[in-house]
Scaffold this motif. Structure first.
Motif, short mmCIF file in Angstrom:
data_model
loop_
_atom_site.label_atom_id
_atom_site.label_comp_id
_atom_site.label_asym_id
_atom_site.label_seq_id
_atom_site.Cartn_x
_atom_site.Cartn_y
_atom_site.Cartn_z
N VAL A 26 -13.22 50.61 -18.65
CA VAL A 26 -12.42 49.40 -18.81
C VAL A 26 -11.03 49.67 -18.24
N ASP A 27 -10.63 48.88 -17.26
CA ASP A 27 -9.28 48.97 -16.71
C ASP A 27 -8.43 47.85 -17.30
N ALA A 28 -7.23 48.20 -17.75
CA ALA A 28 -6.35 47.21 -18.37
C ALA A 28 -4.92 47.41 -17.90
N LEU A 29 -4.15 46.32 -17.96
CA LEU A 29 -2.73 46.39 -17.68
C LEU A 29 -1.97 46.46 -18.98
N HIS A 30 -1.07 47.45 -19.09
CA HIS A 30 -0.25 47.62 -20.28
C HIS A 30 1.18 47.89 -19.84
N ASN A 31 2.07 46.93 -20.16
CA ASN A 31 3.47 47.04 -19.75
C ASN A 31 3.61 47.27 -18.25
N GLY A 32 2.77 46.57 -17.49
CA GLY A 32 2.85 46.65 -16.04
C GLY A 32 2.14 47.83 -15.41
N GLN A 33 1.58 48.71 -16.23
CA GLN A 33 0.89 49.89 -15.73
C GLN A 33 -0.61 49.77 -15.99
N GLN A 34 -1.42 50.23 -15.04
CA GLN A 34 -2.87 50.19 -15.26
C GLN A 34 -3.33 51.42 -16.03
N VAL A 35 -4.11 51.19 -17.05
CA VAL A 35 -4.69 52.28 -17.84
C VAL A 35 -6.19 52.08 -17.89
N SER A 36 -6.92 53.16 -18.09
CA SER A 36 -8.39 53.08 -18.11
C SER A 36 -8.93 53.72 -19.37
N PHE A 37 -10.02 53.16 -19.87
CA PHE A 37 -10.70 53.68 -21.06
C PHE A 37 -12.18 53.78 -20.77
N ASN A 38 -12.81 54.79 -21.30
CA ASN A 38 -14.26 54.97 -21.16
C ASN A 38 -14.93 54.76 -22.51
N GLY A 39 -16.06 54.09 -22.49
CA GLY A 39 -16.81 53.85 -23.71
C GLY A 39 -18.30 53.94 -23.46
N ARG A 40 -19.02 54.30 -24.51
CA ARG A 40 -20.49 54.36 -24.37
C ARG A 40 -21.12 52.98 -24.44
N PHE A 41 -20.41 52.04 -25.10
CA PHE A 41 -20.96 50.68 -25.20
C PHE A 41 -19.79 49.71 -25.28
N LEU A 42 -19.96 48.54 -24.63
CA LEU A 42 -18.92 47.53 -24.56
C LEU A 42 -19.38 46.24 -25.25
N ILE A 43 -18.47 45.66 -26.03
CA ILE A 43 -18.71 44.36 -26.66
C ILE A 43 -17.55 43.45 -26.26
N THR A 44 -17.85 42.28 -25.71
CA THR A 44 -16.77 41.36 -25.36
C THR A 44 -16.84 40.11 -26.22
N CYS A 45 -15.70 39.76 -26.77
CA CYS A 45 -15.53 38.52 -27.55
C CYS A 45 -14.30 37.84 -26.98
N SER A 46 -14.39 37.41 -25.73
CA SER A 46 -13.21 36.99 -24.99
C SER A 46 -13.02 35.49 -24.91
N GLY A 47 -13.80 34.72 -25.69
CA GLY A 47 -13.52 33.30 -25.87
C GLY A 47 -13.36 32.51 -24.60
N LEU A 48 -12.14 32.07 -24.33
CA LEU A 48 -11.86 31.23 -23.18
C LEU A 48 -12.10 31.93 -21.85
N MET A 49 -12.19 33.25 -21.88
CA MET A 49 -12.43 34.03 -20.67
C MET A 49 -13.83 34.65 -20.64
N ALA A 50 -14.74 34.16 -21.46
CA ALA A 50 -16.05 34.79 -21.61
C ALA A 50 -16.82 34.87 -20.30
N ASP A 51 -16.78 33.82 -19.49
CA ASP A 51 -17.53 33.84 -18.23
C ASP A 51 -16.91 34.80 -17.22
N ARG A 52 -15.60 34.92 -17.24
CA ARG A 52 -14.94 35.82 -16.30
C ARG A 52 -15.19 37.29 -16.67
N THR A 53 -15.34 37.55 -17.95
CA THR A 53 -15.61 38.92 -18.38
C THR A 53 -16.99 39.36 -17.91
#
Length: 402
Positions: free
Chosen positions: A184-211
């Motif tokens: 998972v790549d994310a922007l935090h305070n203007g910087q890109q950070v990455s996280f690794n996970g064994r399993f992903l769950i998205t509950c992104s509501g208004l952005m569900a299709d884009r996720t």
């Protein structure tokens, strides 16, 4: 570090899922990412604050089961975590013969769903609500009001206390799945950070299709935003009603109609209506997003749903632009109110999943990949039902990983 689970979305559904997943797997490393500076800033934080009893849902359906279980679970959570609520009850008011007929059908449905209700005639309605007029009403005793942002924030505290890792101000901008992990790549305070996970769950509501598109998952739905506009009554009307006042809804539409809601802070709001939104996260007076508009007009389902509901859409838009038209929807059961009583209040946005054929998704919709589960549609009343929905998602995750 590689997390066991990464959850995207800090609304009440995502937070409920994280909180319960951490309880189920106390030794698991669970990360929850929310792009905003506070939890539940979008759908959760822009609704009426009603804990619904489950009046409207087909007996035996998942929505009916979740709502009934959700009322009890939400009130229990509030009691255990000092979150204030008010079990004031709700009146579904019929103002004409057609609504009276629909009211009888709703009354039967309430009994089929095991909901404690009472049928009132016009005099009994007047006795309970002197400022409300109607030919009859259903008193729904179990309905309550709460601030769902407070509920979500308290869930976040419990999640972190149990060992969860919740991070605000992390906007997800990229997802990549491999055989053994999801990045998972994310922007935090203007910087890109990455996280690794064994399993992903998205509950992104208004952005569900884009996720889902970020992972290349093929789906045939898109989120179409519907804007729910509210007004607030002047303080002198804080005691205008003793219950929540709802109209009898049109069973062919997914919206409950313009209602009077006693808020947990003592104020009274009017709304919402349901008009086409032109920005997924547009809560102000003027809301335009070229990207959101482009995504809608290039999606065949948008034009099909527009054609199917063109009459209702025109009426709703007219009432949105012309306040006296909006007021008439309320005056039919509360004639005391005047145009000048409708004061500005922030709007809400409903993330309506629409299929390619133009059909509205009224039930739960999920998408999957080997290492991810995406909540594409969590139907109303998702806030009321968030705890059983979270439990259901945890079960689906366990099933998918087995």
């Amino acid at each position: 570090m590689t997390y066991d689970y990464i959850i995207i979305g800090g609304g009440i559904v995502g937070m409920s899922t994280g909180w319960q997943l951490q309880q189920r797997y106390p030794d698991a490393k669970i990360l929850l990412l929310e792009k905003e500076s506070v939890y539940s800033k979008h759908q959760t934080g822009h609704n009426s604050g009603v804990i619904h009893a489950g009046v409207y849902y087909a007996p035996g359906s998942l929505k009916a089961q979740f709502c009934k279980a959700g009322v009890a679970a939400t009130l229990k959570f509030c009691d255990e975590n000092d979150v204030p609520y008010n079990q004031c009850g709700k009146l579904l008011v019929a103002t004409n013969a057609l609504e009276a007929e629909r009211m009888q059908a709703l009354y039967k449905r309430c009994h089929d769903n095991g909901i404690d209700v009472e049928l009132l005639n016009a005099d009994e309605l007047k006795s309970r609500e002197p400022n409300i007029v109607g030919v009859g009403a259903i008193l729904v005793k179990d309905t309550a009001i709460v601030n769902y942002q407070q509920v979500t924030t308290k869930m976040a505290e419990r999640f972190v206390e149990q060992g969860g890792d919740a991070r605000l101000n992390h906007k997800v901008v990229g997802l990549k799945e491999s055989a053994d992990k999801v990045t998972v790549d994310a922007l935090h305070n203007g910087q890109q950070v990455s996280f690794n996970g064994r399993f992903l769950i998205t509950c992104s509501g208004l952005m569900a299709d884009r996720t889902t598109k970020m992972l290349g998952i093929k789906t045939d739905f898109q989120i179409i935003p519907f804007r729910g506009e509210y007004y607030k009554l002047p303080e002198k009307y804080n005691s205008i009603v003793n219950h929540l006042i709802y109209p009898i809804p049109d069973p062919d539409l997914p919206f409950l109609g313009v209602h009077l809601t006693r808020m947990i802070d003592g104020s009274v709001t009017v709304g919402p209506n349901a008009v086409q939104g032109w920005k997924r996260e547009g809560y102000g007076r003027i809301n335009i997003s070229l990207r959101d508009i482009w995504d809608m007009v290039t999606f065949p389902g948008f034009w099909r749903v527009l054609k199917a509901h063109i009459g209702t859409g025109i009426v709703e838009t007219k009432n949105s632009l012309w306040k006296p038209g909006y007021l008439k929807l309320v005056q039919k059961y509360c004639p005391r109110l005047k145009v000048e009583d409708l004061q500005h209040y922030p709007a809400g946005i409903r993330a309506q999943a629409v299929m390619n054929d133009g059909s509205l998704v009224h039930d739960f919709l999920f998408a999957e990949s080997p290492r991810s589960l995406h909540v594409c549609n969590a139907p109303s009343p998702a806030a009321t039902s968030a705890i059983p929905i979270g439990r259901y998602i945890c079960d689906k995750v366990a099933e998918q990983q087995s």
